[in-house]
Design an enzyme around this catalytic site. Structure first.
Site, mmCIF file in Angstrom:
data_model
loop_
_atom_site.group_PDB
_atom_site.id
_atom_site.type_symbol
_atom_site.label_atom_id
_atom_site.label_comp_id
_atom_site.label_asym_id
_atom_site.label_seq_id
_atom_site.Cartn_x
_atom_site.Cartn_y
_atom_site.Cartn_z
ATOM 1 C CD GLU A 1 -2.897 -0.721 2.529
ATOM 2 O OE1 GLU A 1 -2.894 0.362 3.142
ATOM 3 O OE2 GLU A 1 -3.590 -1.686 2.863
HETATM 4 C C1 NOJ Z 1 -4.383 1.151 5.551
HETATM 5 C C2 NOJ Z 1 -5.517 0.188 5.308
HETATM 6 O O1 NOJ Z 1 -4.985 -1.101 5.191
HETATM 7 C C3 NOJ Z 1 -6.338 0.512 4.075
HETATM 8 O O2 NOJ Z 1 -7.461 -0.323 4.051
HETATM 9 C C4 NOJ Z 1 -6.698 1.965 4.039
HETATM 10 O O3 NOJ Z 1 -7.444 2.251 2.874
HETATM 11 C C5 NOJ Z 1 -5.434 2.803 4.084
HETATM 12 N N1 NOJ Z 1 -4.723 2.505 5.311
HETATM 13 C C6 NOJ Z 1 -5.695 4.292 4.011
HETATM 14 O O4 NOJ Z 1 -6.332 4.733 5.168
#
Ligand code: NOJ
Length: 585
Positions: free
Chosen positions: A414
């Site tokens: 991410e």
């Molecule tokens: C981490 C989380 O895993 C994810 O689901 C979320 O969208 C992002 N943070 C942004 O807040």
């Protein structure tokens, strides 16, 4: 996420005073601002991601059971504007549409999660397995593979079956380890012939701290000082068990990999000449990423966590530490249970030492750390309150992982940035800038020798952002949530990311500047399309509003006027009749 933005104004001012010192510090002997033109190693995997509860919708369809997020979001006051993920992006019905967006981006991988209660409605495998849920993920995986997109699958992205929460207290209870293992084993059995990259848990820090300590996330428990440590302890054990299950029962046949996705902000000392600040910054990262990574790579919690939580527990008069312990057998069972490390990273904090004296009522995960978090007011923060753009922190975090955990293979699971709800602007130049700089810092980290194998832009679509509802948009694609068809529109960042992928990096300044310019040019037509669509739906809404009072008004008129007219007519007729009769007489 609120706790993360508990950065007070006075901290910001304090930081401004300290900035001259911070600016001189150059950890990598490189200028923060310098951009490195070059490409990524061959075979580097480019992707985008999302998660089940955030995108699927269909919360009660085809035999799906309730998750803790269904229940939590249906309670008033838990989520911004009382939004829910009931329909979200309707991803459940849009497999083909969404894969065509991925194809357009030329993604190598797509990261998604499996909703546990969609395939095991109560969470307990012996109760019932929902074939329709299995079919949905089968279809998604098959279509991805047909399109040459590798699925990277998360088993737990926060949507615990509600029954497990009600019956056992969720992650507070050790029995979750076996239930989760049964669920994972079922996924390996059903999908493991095609899925080769498994992530056990997504961001367990958030599950533990926000689910069981602050209560901002489902299941909304506030067990300060204990709940987060206990939840984390069980999650780490569950992760290790699932890794061993794969290792002993499936690896030989399926030849896949099992990792975990950990989140971590980088923590930079406010004053690098102050030993206390340096230690506090290290503590910040150890309490964040190290809490999970150290047991998984080295078998036990970071020494600094054991020392701090242990000492504070004694000072509180407790007989044992609030941080649970692993037995020697558990340590060796947990150590080394990671074929790759997923890293979710968004932002950075400046850190300074601060004594948080223990007190019975105030002890918590946060005060256990003895530190304060600060931000530089000059850092851009386009969206989420907690998310400041600090690209150089990313390179430092990646180097930290390399040195602390023996240079593991890393997938960035991410990374991305949001914008606020009010802004329906598709020309997201600030997001292009964020991606450009963060991806560049990752490239520098690879040159430093960090083993980054893939990158996942977060996220493919705008989606349900947990306690923030739909008020924060992380997507490369804009989703019009007001329209029940949930149409997707490309933001400018789609064009930019596409070029990064097709060039496998940043060839030269002229080209990269050109991409940016073209991306912004192209988005204006999508902007017009969206604006027209919005006008149409606003007009439709106004008509509905106008129409509604009109009909009800008309009903009112009929109710009052018709009987009145009738009565009057009868009266007048009676009077007329009497008058005529009298004249005749
Ligand atoms: C981490 C989380 O895993 C994810 O689901 C979320 O969208 C992002 N943070 C942004 O807040």
């Amino acid at each position: 996420m609120h706790s993360r933005c508990a950065v007070s104004v006075c901290h910001v001012f304090m930081l401004v005073l300290c900035l001259s010192a911070a600016e001189d510090f150059d950890w990598t002997k490189n200028n923060h601002g310098s951009f490195y033109y070059g490409t990524f190693p061959a075979g580097f995997s480019w992707g985008a991601g999302g998660s089940a509860y955030q995108t699927e919708g269909a919360w009660d369809k085809d035999g799906k059971g309730l998750s803790i997020w269904d229940v939590f979001s249906h309670k008033k006051g838990k989520i911004q504007l009382n939004d829910t993920g009931d329909s979200s992006c309707e991803g459940y019905y849009k497999i083909k549409d969404d894969i065509s967006l991925m194809k357009d981006l030329r993604l190598n991988h797509y990261r998604f999660s499996i909703a546990w209660p969609r395939i095991i409605p109560t969470g307990i495998k012996s109760d019932h397995v929902n074939e329709k849920g299995i079919q949905y993920y089968d279809e998604l995986i098959d279509h991805l593979l047909e399109s040459n997109i590798t699925p990277i699958v998360t088993l737990y992205h926060w949507d615990l079956p509600q029954v497990l929460q009600e019956k056992y207290g969720g992650w507070q209870n050790i029995s979750m380890v076996n239930h989760f293992n049964d669920f994972a084993n079922l996924c390996f059995e059903k999908f493991g012939d095609r899925v080769k990259h498994w992530i056990t848990f997504n961001n367990p820090w958030s599950v533990a701290v926000e689910g069981y300590e602050t209560g901002e996330h489902a299941p909304g428990m506030r067990l300060r000082g204990n709940g987060a440590y206990r939840a984390a302890h069980h999650i780490i054990k569950a992760h290790a068990k699932v890794w061993h299950t794969y290792d002993t029962q499936w690896r030989e046949k399926q030849k896949g990999l099992v990792g975990v996705s950990l989140s971590g902000d980088w923590g930079e000392p406010v004053d690098i000449s102050n030993q206390k600040d340096i230690e506090a910054a290290e503590r910040y990262v150890q309490f964040y990423l190290g809490w999970f990574a150290t047991p998984i790579f080295h078998g036990d919690y970071p020494q600094v966590m054991k020392d701090f939580v242990g000492r504070k527990s004694v000072q509180q008069g407790l007989g044992t530490s609030r941080l649970p312990t692993f037995s020697p057998q558990e340590k060796s069972y947990i150590k080394g249970t990671c074929d790759f490390l997923g890293i979710g990273h968004f932002t950075t904090r400046y850190i300074t030492h601060r004594n948080d004296p223990p007190g019975r009522s105030s002890n918590s995960y946060f005060t256990d750390r003895d530190l304060a978090e600060l931000v530089d007011p000059r850092w851009p923060d386009p969206g989420s309150e907690w998310l400041y753009s600090v690209p150089w922190g990313f390179r430092r975090l990646l180097n930290f992982v390399k040195t602390q955990y023996g240079n593991p293979n890393i997938y960035v699971t991410e990374n991305g940035v949001s914008e606020k709800m009010m802004c329906t602007e598709l020309c997201d130049e600030w997001r292009i800038q964020y991606y450009k700089d963060y991806i560049n810092e990752m490239l520098k980290a690879i040159r430093d020798g960090v083993n980054v194998k893939g990158y996942t832009a977060w996220s493919l679509l705008d989606k349900f952002e947990w306690d923030e509802g739909y008020s924060e948009r992380f997507g490369l694609y804009y989703v019009d949530f007001r329209n029940k068809n949930k149409p997707r529109y490309p933001k400018a960042s789609v064009q930019f990311y596409k070029r990064v992928i097709s060039s496998n990096g940043f060839p030269n300044q002229r080209e990269v500047e050109n991409w940016k310019r073209k991306a912004v040019e192209m988005c204006s037509s999508s902007n017009q399309l969206l604006a027209a669509e919005e006008q149409r739906s606003t007009a439709a809404n106004i008509l509905r509003l106008i129409h509604d009072p009109l009909t009800s008004h008309m009903e009112m008129v009929t109710e009052i006027v018709v009987p009145t007219v009738c009565t009057l007519s009868i009266l007048i007729s009676a009077v007329l009749l009497m008058f005529l009769l009298r004249r005749r007489n």
